[in-house]
Design a protein around this motif. Structure first.
Motif, PDB file in Angstrom:
ATOM      1  N   ILE A   1     -10.201   2.351  -1.580  1.00  0.00           N
ATOM      2  CA  ILE A   1     -10.395   1.430  -0.452  1.00  0.00           C
ATOM      3  C   ILE A   1     -10.228   2.134   0.891  1.00  0.00           C
ATOM      4  CG2 ILE A   1      -9.514  -0.656   0.674  1.00  0.00           C
ATOM      5  CD1 ILE A   1      -8.665  -1.613  -2.157  1.00  0.00           C
ATOM      6  N   TRP A   2      -9.151   2.895   1.030  1.00  0.00           N
ATOM      7  CA  TRP A   2      -8.832   3.499   2.335  1.00  0.00           C
ATOM      8  C   TRP A   2      -9.136   4.997   2.407  1.00  0.00           C
ATOM      9  CZ3 TRP A   2      -5.472  -0.405   0.463  1.00  0.00           C
ATOM     10  CH2 TRP A   2      -5.374  -1.536   1.271  1.00  0.00           C
TER      11      TRP A   2
ATOM     12  N   TYR B   1      -0.314   0.138   4.119  1.00  0.00           N
ATOM     13  CA  TYR B   1      -1.772   0.153   4.287  1.00  0.00           C
ATOM     14  C   TYR B   1      -2.300  -1.212   4.733  1.00  0.00           C
ATOM     15  CZ  TYR B   1      -2.983   4.847   2.731  1.00  0.00           C
ATOM     16  OH  TYR B   1      -3.167   6.207   2.659  1.00  0.00           O
TER      17      TYR B   1
ATOM     18  N   HIS C   1      -3.745   8.180   7.784  1.00  0.00           N
ATOM     19  CA  HIS C   1      -3.902   7.116   8.774  1.00  0.00           C
ATOM     20  C   HIS C   1      -2.605   6.989   9.584  1.00  0.00           C
ATOM     21  CE1 HIS C   1      -7.651   5.889   6.895  1.00  0.00           C
ATOM     22  NE2 HIS C   1      -7.028   5.879   5.716  1.00  0.00           N
TER      23      HIS C   1
ATOM     24  N   THR D   1      -4.412  -1.998   8.150  1.00  0.00           N
ATOM     25  CA  THR D   1      -5.655  -2.765   8.195  1.00  0.00           C
ATOM     26  C   THR D   1      -5.564  -3.926   9.177  1.00  0.00           C
ATOM     27  OG1 THR D   1      -6.106  -2.204   5.879  1.00  0.00           O
ATOM     28  CG2 THR D   1      -7.293  -4.097   6.799  1.00  0.00           C
TER      29      THR D   1
ATOM     30  N   VAL E   1      -5.911   2.390  -3.740  1.00  0.00           N
ATOM     31  CA  VAL E   1      -5.729   2.740  -2.332  1.00  0.00           C
ATOM     32  C   VAL E   1      -6.684   3.853  -1.933  1.00  0.00           C
ATOM     33  CG1 VAL E   1      -4.123   3.840  -0.703  1.00  0.00           C
ATOM     34  CG2 VAL E   1      -3.358   1.919  -2.108  1.00  0.00           C
ATOM     35  N   ARG E   2      -6.846   4.854  -2.792  1.00  0.00           N
ATOM     36  CA  ARG E   2      -7.789   5.942  -2.494  1.00  0.00           C
ATOM     37  C   ARG E   2      -9.224   5.422  -2.402  1.00  0.00           C
ATOM     38  NH1 ARG E   2      -4.082   8.918  -5.759  1.00  0.00           N
ATOM     39  NH2 ARG E   2      -3.245  10.703  -4.630  1.00  0.00           N
TER      40      ARG E   2
END
Length: 289
Positions: free
Chosen positions: A113-114, A48, A119, A52, A110-111
């Motif tokens: 933030i992204w 991830y 992705h 980014t 992670v869930r």
């Protein structure tokens, strides 16, 4: 021949990628005697962060390959200093529970933030396309993964067998009290080893990002495969991690091509057979007893 050649290359590609990830898990257990359930989450975090840096910050893939694992290693140092240092002298089960909690925290982070969507990271232009090898078309990026895996394999062998740092790590793994008596800063070694294991996991995550869709559950999948690798090869064994990864790669490579309907079961069947006849793994401690 082309089908067998493609299966072999695919097996090597999968196997060496698994080796990069699973060897970090094995090193952490071998030196620190903890089972790091959060290893898969650190792999996911590396992927991830690469997404980014590449898709949002506009950095090239090569910068992400360097920066993302460093970022994960820094996080690992914080985790070690804040949480893990309290359980190194306890039973292995305590480390399992704590690292499982860390896994859940990272997954939910992670869930947040992204998001929960999928992705995608594209391979760099230099490694896009395919080449003809062994009578079949092979993705250039797959060959890159194989080369990086072999380079890391050689580098790790050299580190543990030919450098002072490697000897210190092995000494701390064998007898931490004796290592301290020899004026080795075992606290620094412990932190460094955990960060190094996290760095390897993140390298695997960055390498896997252009090959696999990124989703918040990808760390859970890879930790299962990593445990299969270390069970087959032997928990705490560096050569065992390589052997287990190659065997699992062959299972995936040939099973996916010739036995697709049962391919998902084959790794667990292989692990069960090893546990039945070699409970300590094929190259683990006591494997030859």
């Amino acid at each position: 021949m082309s089908g067998i050649g493609a299966a072999l290359l695919n097996s090597l590609d999968i196997g060496l990628l698994l080796f990069i990830i699973a060897v970090g898990l094995n090193i952490v257990f071998g030196v620190l005697n903890i089972i790091n359930f959060a290893h898969g989450a650190l792999y996911m975090l590396g992927a991830y962060l690469a997404f980014t840096l590449i898709n949002i910050a506009g950095m090239p893939f090569w910068a992400a390959l360097i920066l993302a694992p460093i970022g994960v290693a820094i996080l690992a140092v914080i985790i070690d200093r804040v949480l893990l240092r309290f359980i190194y002298s306890r039973d292995v089960a305590d480390s399992l529970l704590l690292t499982f909690a860390i896994l859940l925290i990272i997954n939910e982070s992670v869930r947040m933030i992204w998001g929960s969507g999928i992705h995608v990271v594209q391979p760099p232009d230099l490694l896009s396309g395919s080449v003809q090898l062994l009578g079949s078309s092979v993705a250039t990026y797959s060959l890159f993964v194989i080369v990086i895996g072999l380079l890391l394999l050689a580098g790790l062998w050299y580190l543990f067998n030919r450098t002072r740092v490697g000897r210190i790590m092995r000494a701390a793994a064998l007898d931490r009290d004796m290592a301290e008596a020899l004026c080795i800063n075992t606290r620094l070694v412990v932190t460094g080893v955990f960060a190094f294991g996290a760095w390897l996991a993140a390298v695997g995550g960055v390498m896997a990002a252009p090959m696999r869709a990124l989703d918040p559950g990808m760390g859970d999948k890879i930790i299962i495969e990593s445990f299969i690798v270390v069970v087959i090869g032997g928990l705490g064994s560096f050569p065992g991690a390589l052997l287990g990864a190659i065997i699992l790669g062959l299972i995936h490579g040939f099973g996916g091509r010739y036995l697709p309907e049962v391919n998902l079961l084959l790794p667990f069947v292989g692990m069960a057979l090893v546990l039945l006849f070699k409970p300590n793994g094929m190259m683990g401690k006591g494997a030859n007893a």
